[in-house]
Structures are given as structure tokens and as C-alpha cells.
Design a protein around this motif. Structure first.
Motif, PDB file in Angstrom:
ATOM      1  N   LYS A   1      -3.843   9.531   9.289  1.00 22.22           N
ATOM      2  CA  LYS A   1      -4.626   9.958   7.850  1.00 22.22           C
ATOM      3  C   LYS A   1      -3.277  10.140   7.004  1.00 22.22           C
ATOM      4  N   PRO A   2      -3.799   9.911   5.673  1.00 19.56           N
ATOM      5  CA  PRO A   2      -2.601  10.059   4.498  1.00 19.56           C
ATOM      6  C   PRO A   2      -2.461  11.525   4.199  1.00 19.56           C
ATOM      7  N   THR A   3      -1.239  11.523   3.717  1.00 17.39           N
ATOM      8  CA  THR A   3      -0.978  12.899   3.355  1.00 17.39           C
ATOM      9  C   THR A   3      -1.614  13.357   2.168  1.00 17.39           C
ATOM     10  N   PRO A   4      -1.488  14.807   2.119  1.00 18.23           N
ATOM     11  CA  PRO A   4      -2.264  15.544   0.805  1.00 18.23           C
ATOM     12  C   PRO A   4      -2.161  14.850  -0.320  1.00 18.23           C
ATOM     13  N   ARG A   5      -0.748  14.595  -0.532  1.00 20.96           N
ATOM     14  CA  ARG A   5      -0.397  13.685  -1.795  1.00 20.96           C
ATOM     15  C   ARG A   5       0.073  12.377  -1.636  1.00 20.96           C
ATOM     16  N   PRO A   6      -0.714  11.439  -1.425  1.00 22.45           N
ATOM     17  CA  PRO A   6      -0.289  10.137  -1.179  1.00 22.45           C
ATOM     18  C   PRO A   6       0.571   9.222  -2.290  1.00 22.45           C
ATOM     19  N   ALA A   7       1.479   8.585  -1.557  1.00 24.54           N
ATOM     20  CA  ALA A   7       2.318   7.971  -2.720  1.00 24.54           C
ATOM     21  C   ALA A   7       1.703   6.830  -3.309  1.00 24.54           C
ATOM     22  N   PRO A   8       2.033   6.342  -4.618  1.00 19.44           N
ATOM     23  CA  PRO A   8       1.182   5.432  -5.285  1.00 19.44           C
ATOM     24  C   PRO A   8       1.690   3.855  -4.823  1.00 19.44           C
ATOM     25  N   PRO A   9       0.715   3.060  -4.635  1.00 18.06           N
ATOM     26  CA  PRO A   9       1.099   1.787  -4.172  1.00 18.06           C
ATOM     27  C   PRO A   9       2.223   1.288  -4.838  1.00 18.06           C
ATOM     28  N   ARG A  10       3.020   0.062  -4.278  1.00 18.85           N
ATOM     29  CA  ARG A  10       4.079  -0.491  -5.060  1.00 18.85           C
ATOM     30  C   ARG A  10       3.093  -1.671  -5.860  1.00 18.85           C
ATOM     31  N   GLU A  11       3.960  -2.547  -6.662  1.00 18.57           N
ATOM     32  CA  GLU A  11       3.393  -3.527  -7.367  1.00 18.57           C
ATOM     33  C   GLU A  11       2.920  -4.454  -6.449  1.00 18.57           C
ATOM     34  N   PHE A  12       1.788  -5.259  -6.605  1.00 14.72           N
ATOM     35  CA  PHE A  12       0.974  -6.091  -5.899  1.00 14.72           C
ATOM     36  C   PHE A  12       1.873  -7.457  -6.077  1.00 14.72           C
ATOM     37  N   ALA A  13       1.985  -8.302  -5.198  1.00  8.38           N
ATOM     38  CA  ALA A  13       2.417  -9.547  -5.327  1.00  8.38           C
ATOM     39  C   ALA A  13       2.211 -10.409  -4.059  1.00  8.38           C
ATOM     40  N   TYR A  14       1.753 -11.648  -3.903  1.00 11.63           N
ATOM     41  CA  TYR A  14       1.956 -12.594  -3.040  1.00 11.63           C
ATOM     42  C   TYR A  14       3.573 -13.015  -2.907  1.00 11.63           C
ATOM     43  N   GLU A  15       3.750 -13.389  -1.687  1.00  9.02           N
ATOM     44  CA  GLU A  15       5.197 -13.646  -1.461  1.00  9.02           C
ATOM     45  C   GLU A  15       4.979 -15.136  -0.643  1.00  9.02           C
ATOM     46  N   VAL A  16       6.123 -15.933  -0.551  1.00 11.31           N
ATOM     47  CA  VAL A  16       6.038 -17.047   0.306  1.00 11.31           C
ATOM     48  C   VAL A  16       5.936 -16.733   1.804  1.00 11.31           C
ATOM     49  N   GLU A  17       5.106 -16.830   2.742  1.00 12.72           N
ATOM     50  CA  GLU A  17       5.230 -16.763   4.107  1.00 12.72           C
ATOM     51  C   GLU A  17       6.189 -17.884   4.700  1.00 12.72           C
ATOM     52  N   TYR A  18       5.817 -19.058   4.522  1.00 19.22           N
ATOM     53  CA  TYR A  18       6.327 -20.185   5.037  1.00 19.22           C
ATOM     54  C   TYR A  18       6.069 -21.387   4.200  1.00 19.22           C
ATOM     55  N   SER A  19       6.982 -22.440   4.201  1.00 23.11           N
ATOM     56  CA  SER A  19       6.431 -23.553   3.644  1.00 23.11           C
ATOM     57  C   SER A  19       6.970 -24.871   4.463  1.00 23.11           C
ATOM     58  N   THR A  20       6.060 -25.876   4.512  1.00 24.45           N
ATOM     59  CA  THR A  20       6.366 -26.822   5.449  1.00 24.45           C
ATOM     60  C   THR A  20       7.535 -27.722   4.832  1.00 24.45           C
ATOM     61  N   PHE A  21       7.689 -27.703   3.780  1.00 24.31           N
ATOM     62  CA  PHE A  21       9.028 -28.439   3.200  1.00 24.31           C
ATOM     63  C   PHE A  21      10.382 -27.951   3.580  1.00 24.31           C
ATOM     64  N   GLU A  22      10.137 -26.736   4.064  1.00 26.44           N
ATOM     65  CA  GLU A  22      11.608 -25.805   4.374  1.00 26.44           C
ATOM     66  C   GLU A  22      11.670 -25.330   5.802  1.00 26.44           C
ATOM     67  N   ASP A  23      10.611 -25.346   6.451  1.00 30.70           N
ATOM     68  CA  ASP A  23      10.577 -24.875   7.884  1.00 30.70           C
ATOM     69  C   ASP A  23      11.408 -25.447   8.941  1.00 30.70           C
ATOM     70  N   LYS A  24      12.326 -25.001   9.237  1.00 34.09           N
ATOM     71  CA  LYS A  24      13.170 -25.479  10.209  1.00 34.09           C
ATOM     72  C   LYS A  24      12.971 -25.757  11.517  1.00 34.09           C
TER      73      LYS A  24
ATOM     74  N   ASN B   1       0.844  -1.214  -0.119  1.00 34.23           N
ATOM     75  CA  ASN B   1      -0.143  -0.110  -0.100  1.00 34.23           C
ATOM     76  C   ASN B   1       0.821   1.086   0.100  1.00 34.23           C
ATOM     77  N   ASN B   2       2.105   1.183   0.414  1.00 36.25           N
ATOM     78  CA  ASN B   2       2.939   2.319   0.613  1.00 36.25           C
ATOM     79  C   ASN B   2       2.399   3.728   0.942  1.00 36.25           C
ATOM     80  N   LEU B   3       1.745   3.523   1.941  1.00 34.62           N
ATOM     81  CA  LEU B   3       1.063   4.599   2.801  1.00 34.62           C
ATOM     82  C   LEU B   3       2.046   5.643   3.299  1.00 34.62           C
ATOM     83  N   ASN B   4       1.825   6.671   2.873  1.00 36.80           N
ATOM     84  CA  ASN B   4       2.346   7.787   3.767  1.00 36.80           C
ATOM     85  C   ASN B   4       1.507   8.675   4.629  1.00 36.80           C
ATOM     86  N   LEU B   5       1.478   8.268   5.898  1.00 35.77           N
ATOM     87  CA  LEU B   5       0.476   8.612   7.026  1.00 35.77           C
ATOM     88  C   LEU B   5       1.039   9.742   8.012  1.00 35.77           C
ATOM     89  N   THR B   6       0.127  10.459   8.611  1.00 35.99           N
ATOM     90  CA  THR B   6       0.408  11.480   9.225  1.00 35.99           C
ATOM     91  C   THR B   6      -0.410  11.060  10.741  1.00 35.99           C
TER      92      THR B   6
END
Length: 729
Positions: A582-605, A532-537
Motif C-alpha cells: 500500500k502507498p504511504t499516507p503522503r505518496p511521492a509525486p510521479p517522475r516525468e513520463f517518458a519512453y526510452e529505448v529498450e533495445y534496437s536490432t541495429f545495435e543489439d550485440k 510511478n515513484n511509489l513509496n509503498l509499505t
């Protein structure tokens, strides 16, 4: 009927083509021109999307505004950790990401409900058109995404399910047939097999052979099992839809057993049940647990949503009480809220942990049990596969109650690589249905009824039992033998208990590695704080307790933010981690949306899960239930049960982020984590603790159970800080 017309009819019934348009010859080309697919051994679980057509970017997350009005921190893709629902931008971005990253490597999709917004805004009350409209929109998105360009038929099946917010009023679904079931029969026409439409319109349950003749996914209507549905009354009376659904399930699982098939069960509301809290009516929970134990050779797992928190539930057959199903009084349990928020979830999770402390630890692979389930000293282990237990897995949600989340399961496909698939094998499955005995067809097409003579059978039609009966009848002089595996005795004529697996049947895929065993999963999340890249005050709002100096405070509040009512813990509206800003008068645009791996049971140590068999999950649960330090008897001072751990089973963690430490508030806990080599120093420290007991002073800091804290961090999708997690211990 010519073969072409038979095939075309089958394609239409299974949703591969839509509508009776064009000549039959043209319709059959859909399959002929499709690229052949192979099983990937993966499937997607998506749940609780909650799209909100009124969501307004940069609106307020306060309770009176609900991301619909005002000015505040509602982000372009949602307001994480708040009680606001999902903006359409989040839903579109989620489907775009699945389209680009997942859809070509999965075999099917399970979609476990709640595809409408909550009814939380008094200024914008929900209506049927809105609820059905967003559900229709999501269903159409699945069809569009999973179909080839210019082709209205899907390449892989989607198995949908009712959520408690997919109807009006929420939670309340009256017995069918009713208008809601009729509407969803049309909305889900691409997903429900034609031969099960009548059954669906009657009760909202159905199943799909996602791998023909190998694996079926059963979509349960958990609203008829839900304790908060005031329109129905449990599963004990033959007049109730819950009873009829369980009878349908019993019949269908027996068909699966006879055909050598396996089943995955899905639902919206999970069968959560602890000492003080429950989600299902007790009669439904008892019958379901009994069914799962009797069909443990057939059922792979149960998959659910609704609760938003990432966790699993282990059910024990010792909790089954046939007498309760015959009408005896039940113990008092408090009904949980519709969806658990953080503090009520903490109470629930702590009760789960207490239950896990009582579980019998599974055999230690390679140490005390050989491949035949026998102890190396020659003694046979009573339950080497953990068949007294069965497993329910609860996935977190797309709606950003915490962070938006998706889960991709993997399963064993050894020997199934060339199996005909859902779409490519329609001809074979059509012929198989045509050759099915008529009695089975009638039961599939018609809802179970207590007046149906077929339902009076306890399925004592197993070949071995039938042969025994014939033999005894032929020679009455011989001593009558008992069935190898008779069902439990009971006196209720309305309770038809299925037979358990034959004693010669090997453990099912839930218990031993074999085709269709779940091997693990990868969990994906969208970090909305970053995206979301929110610039909040301004400063974020704190809890009332914090403002009064009663608690350290956090975005999810404290115990002082809760009021105990007759129906459970009620939380004041959660503004989220950015609430009050609250957001600033000129909010920054959001970054590219993507899901990323939170964890995998195959690799969780820390989880160290080689697979998702019951023994693996029980082992993980027991590790979380024991005290920090890892040696000695599991802490069951409040539960009265437990097992012992052998030396050398200390918890090991190489991840510095999980080296938690916390205050030892329980003076009665053994100090298993003292690392001093000087016995005198340890003894002195123990004496100091003993002297401080009862004076209200905090004792020496000790390490927390790392696996438990790691589990909690995942339960809330990484949105809680370290100090908040330690409050759960």
C-alpha cells in the motif's frame, strides 16, 4: 466534373478533409499550403492500449478490486506486471510522447486493436457505449496528433484493426454486415478509403496504399479467423466470412502483383500455431500460409499484437496440407487463452524453441554461398533465400501487462526518396483509380462471393501462361507445354489457389535487401517502476506455492498457480510485482513520463541482426534452438529434425549481463560448455554426472543459451528476473 471538384472529392474520400463544409476552393487549400514531406523509411506499430475509464490511482491490484477500488499499489501511470488495464493518464502521456518524439519522422502508423478495457470486473460490466467510446477517443487522438494546426486532415495514414476486446461480448463477432462494423466504419472514417467502405461494412477488412503505387497495408479482420470466435466456423466453407476474407485477400494481392506493389499484412490475433496450441482456426491458418507462400514476391511481413509478449513466428510451407483444406480431419490442438500470461507464454515459447531447432540453417554469408545463391564448390543451394518460410512479428503492448511498449520499424527506401506520398499524391492516385479496369473496381468495391464468376479464376492470366495457351491453341500439333509455375493440384471446387511468382521473378523484399525490405526496429518502453515513484509499505504478496514452501515464488507465480482446463492454461489474477503493498499516507509525486529505448536490432550485440529478412530471422531462431555451447547438431531429441552447425559458429556475447549460468537438470545434454583445458578433468566430470544420473541430484552448473535468455528477457519487456528467465530453459 471540374478538376477542383474531383480533387476535393478525393480529399474527402481519403480522410484528408472532414465533412462537406465550406466552398470547394477553400477545401483544396489544405494540400496547397502543407509543407512537402519526404519518406523517412520508418513507421510506428502500436497495439493493445486497453484504456480504462474506471482506473483509480493508489487503488488495489487484487482481483476483487482490479485497480478500481480499495487501496494499494496502482500507480499514476498504471500497475505494471498486473492484470489491470491502462489509466487514461498513460494513454495521454503515450500520445504526447509520440507527438514530441516520433510523429515527424514516420511515414505511417499501424494500430492493431484492443482499444477498450477488458471485461474483468463483475461490478463494472462493459457496455457498447464504453467500448465504442474509448475506440472513438483513441481514433480522434490519432487524427488530432497527425494533423497540422487548424487542419482536420492527417499528414500520414493510420491503419487500424479490430481487437477481440473491441466488441461485445469479447471474441464473438458475427458475420457482417452488422452493427459493430457499421459503428467502426464511422469511427475509422478518416482511415478507411472511401472506395472500400462497402467492403469494410461487409467484413471488416480493407487496405490502404500508405505509399501510393508502392506499398499497401492490409488490415485483416482476424476475428473471423480466430479459433475462439464461436460465431463463425473457419475458412473452408464459402458461406463463412473467413472464406470470403481470404478470397478478398487473394484477389487484392494479385492486383498488387500486377501493379508491381508490395504489401504488409496487419491483424490483431497472430497466426500462432505450435504442436499443441493454436490461435487461428486450422482451415484459416492453412489457407493463410498457402497464400503467403504463393505471394512471397508481394508480402513483406505480417504484423500482429494481442499476445503482449515480444516475439516472432516463422511459418514453414512444409506445414501446408492441401488435403486439410479439402475437408480432412485436423490434428487436435489446444486453443490458447485470449491473451497469454507469463506461465502459459513460457509453455508456448518453449514449443516455439523446439520448432526452431528443426529449421534448416540459412547459408552463412561469405562462407559457402556466392551472390547467385550457389555454393562456392559449384553446387547450387536449393533455397538460398529461405523462401520456404514466411514471417509474422508480434509486438508487445501499451497496456502494462509488463511495461508499456512501442515499436518503430525501419525499411529500405533506396530509390524511393522522392516518391509521392500518401497525402501529396492524392491527385495522382485518384487518376490512377479512374483508369483502373472496371472489373478491378467492382471487385474492390464489392465483397467476394462464391457466386462471383471472377472468383472462379485461379488467376491464370500471367502473361507467360496466357501466351502459352494461345500458342498451343494455334498449333495443336505441337506438344502442349505445362505452365511454368502451376498451383498445387486439388479437387475442391471452392479452393482457388493463386499462382506462385514466376520463376523469373527475383526474391521479394521479405527475402533479399531491396526497396521496402524491413531493416530493423527500435523498441521503446516506459519503466513504470521508476516513473510511478511509489513509496509503498508492507511486503509484496507471494504465490500460494511459495507460502507453502513449494516454489521460490515471484510476482508471476509458479506452475502451481495454474489449472489445466479444456480451453487452456488459466492463471489466477496477477496482482503484479507490488501486489499486496500500500502507498504511504503522503505518496511521492510521479517522475516525468517518458519512453526510452529498450533495445534496437541495429545495435543489439547478441541478436546480431543485419536486417529483418527471413534468412536473418531464421538464423536467429536456429541459434536459439540449438543447445548452449554452439557446436555440433542442434538439439532435436524431442522433435526429430534439425540441422548442423559448422565449426566456429560458437555463440559470442560481450555483455556481462547476459553471461547466464544455470543448473543442468537434463543429464542427457552434452556438456558443450566445459571450459577446462584438462581433458582428464573433463572426463572425470562426465563420469561424476553419469554416476549422479537417476539420483535426483543436480549436476554441474553450465552456461545457458545466451541468445535464448536474451530473447526471453525482451519477450517480457525486462520485467522478469534472471532466476525466472532460467526457469524457461
Amino acid at each position: 466534373m471540374p478538376f477542383r471538384r474531383v480533387l476535393a472529392a478525393a480529399l474527402l474520400c481519403h480522410g484528408v478533409i472532414a465533412g462537406p463544409s465550406g466552398p470547394v476552393a477553400d477545401q483544396t487549400q489544405v494540400v496547397a499550403h502543407s509543407a512537402p514531406r519526404k519518406l523517412h523509411g520508418r513507421f510506428l506499430h502500436i497495439t493493445d492500449i486497453h484504456p480504462d475509464e474506471y482506473y483509480k490511482v493508489h487503488s488495489s491490484t487484487d482481483e476483487d478490486d482490479g485497480c478500481h477500488r480499495g487501496r494499494g499499489p496502482a500507480g499514476p501511470y498504471g500497475a505494471e506486471t498486473s492484470d489491470c488495464d491502462s489509466p487514461f493518464s498513460l494513454v495521454n502521456a503515450t500520445f504526447d510522447w509520440i507527438d514530441a518524439n516520433i510523429k515527424d519522422s514516420i511515414d505511417f502508423v499501424v494500430w492493431t486493436g484492443d482499444s477498450a478495457r477488458h471485461d474483468r470486473d463483475e461490478e463494472l460490466p462493459r457496455n457498447p457505449d464504453q467500448v465504442l467510446g474509448t475506440n472513438r477517443w483513441i481514433a480522434d487522438k490519432f487524427v488530432d496528433m497527425l494533423s497540422d494546426k487548424g487542419d482536420k486532415g492527417m499528414n500520414i495514414p493510420v491503419v487500424p484493426n479490430f481487437g477481440n476486446n473491441d466488441i461485445l461480448p469479447h471474441n464473438i463477432l458475427l458475420p457482417g454486415p452488422n452493427k459493430w462494423l457499421q459503428h467502426y466504419s464511422h469511427i475509422w472514417r478518416h482511415f478507411i478509403p472511401e472506395e472500400q467502405r462497402h467492403s469494410f461494412e461487409y467484413g471488416g477488412w480493407f487496405h490502404v496504399e500508405v505509399i501510393p503505387n508502392k506499398l499497401a497495408v492490409f488490415s485483416l479482420n482476424t476475428l473471423y479467423l480466430f479459433d475462439r470466435n464461436a460465431g463463425v466456423d473457419g475458412c473452408a466453407s464459402p458461406s463463412e466470412p473467413g472464406y470470403k476474407q481470404m478470397e478478398w485477400l487473394r484477389v487484392q494481392l494479385q492486383f498488387m502483383r500486377e501493379r508491381g506493389m508490395k504489401a504488409i499484412l496487419i491483424g490483431h490475433v497472430p497466426p500462432a500455431r505450435t504442436d499443441s496450441k493454436m490461435l487461428w482456426d486450422e482451415t484459416c491458418w492453412q489457407k493463410y500460409s498457402l497464400w503467403m507462400h504463393q505471394f512471397r514476391d508481394v508480402v513483406v511481413v505480417g504484423l500482429y499484437g494481442h499476445m503482449n509478449i515480444d516475439h516472432f513466428i516463422i511459418h514453414d510451407k512444409d506445414e501446408i496440407n492441401i488435403a486439410e483444406l479439402e475437408g480432412s480431419e485436423f490434428g487436435t490442438r489446444e486453443a490458447m487463452d485470449d491473451e497469454l500470461s507469463t506461465q502459459s507464454a513460457s509453455d508456448y515459447l518453449m514449443e516455439l524453441r523446439s520448432d526452431w531447432a528443426k529449421l534448416a540453417p540459412p547459408p552463412t554469408s561469405g562462407k559457402d554461398v556466392n551472390d547467385e545463391g550457389k555454393r562456392k564448390k559449384g553446387k547450387k543451394r536449393k533455397d538460398p533465400w529461405g523462401e520456404r518460410y514466411h514471417l509474422s512479428m508480434v509486438s508487445p503492448s501499451v497496456v502494462p501487462t509488463y511495461f508499456p511498449t512501442l515499436r518503430v520499424f525501419e525499411y529500405n527506401i533506396t530509390g524511393l526518396e522522392d516518391t509521392p506520398l500518401w497525402r501529396e499524391a492524392l491527385q495522382e492516385s485518384t487518376q490512377s483509380t479512374a483508369n483502373t479496369p472496371q472489373k478491378h473496381l467492382e471487385l474492390r468495391q464489392s465483397p467476394p462471393s462464391p457466386d462471383d464468376s471472377d472468383l472462379d479464376l485461379d488467376f491464370e492470366t500471367d502473361d507467360s501462361i496466357t501466351a502459352t495457351k494461345k500458342k498451343n491453341k494455334k498449333n495443336k500439333k505441337k506438344k502442349h507445354g505445362k505452365p511454368k509455375n502451376p498451383p498445387p493440384k486439388h479437387d475442391d471446387p471452392n479452393l482457388h489457389i493463386p499462382l506462385p511468382p514466376s520463376k523469373s521473378t527475383p526474391p521479394g523484399p521479405a527475402y533479399s535487401i531491396q526497396p521496402l525490405t524491413l531493416t530493423g526496429y527500435t523498441q521503446y518502453y516506459a519503466n513504470l517502476t521508476h516513473i510511478n515513484n511509489l513509496n509503498l509499505t508492507g511486503a509484496a504478496a507471494t504465490s500460494d506455492a511459495n507460502e507453502k514452501g513449494e516454489d521460490s515464488g515471484s510476482w508471476w507465480g509458479s506452475n502451481s498457480d495454474w489449472e489445466l482446463e479444456w480451453d487452456g492454461w488459466l492463471l489466477r489474477w496477477r496482482k503484479g510485482k507490488h501486489g499486496g503493498r500500500k502507498p504511504t499516507p503522503r505518496p511521492a509525486p510521479p517522475r516525468e513520463f517518458a519512453y526510452e529505448v529498450e533495445y534496437s536490432t541495429f545495435e543489439d550485440k547478441i541478436y546480431r541482426l543485419g536486417d529483418l529478412t527471413v534468412n536473418s530471422m531464421v538464423g536467429l531462431a536456429v541459434r536459439m534452438g540449438r543447445p548452449a555451447g554452439g557446436k555440433g547438431v542442434v538439439d532435436t531429441s524431442t522433435t526429430g529434425g534439425g540441422g548442423e552447425w559448422e565449426e566456429g559458429e560458437d555463440e559470442v556475447c560481450d555483455n556481462e549481463d547476459d553471461d547466464y549460468e544455470g543448473d543442468e537438470d537434463d543429464e542427457d545434454d552434452e556438456d558443450d560448455d566445459d571450459s577446462s583445458d584438462d581433458d582428464g578433468e573433463v572426463e572425470t566430470e562426465k563420469k561424476k554426472k553419469k554416476g549422479k544420473k537417476g539420483k535426483g541430484k543436480k549436476g554441474k552448473k553450465r552456461k545457458q543459451n545466451k541468445t535464448w535468455l536474451h530473447f526471453l528477457r525482451h519477450a517480457f519487456v525486462g520485467t522478469l528476473e534472471k532466476d525466472d528467465l532460467e526457469n524457461f530453459s
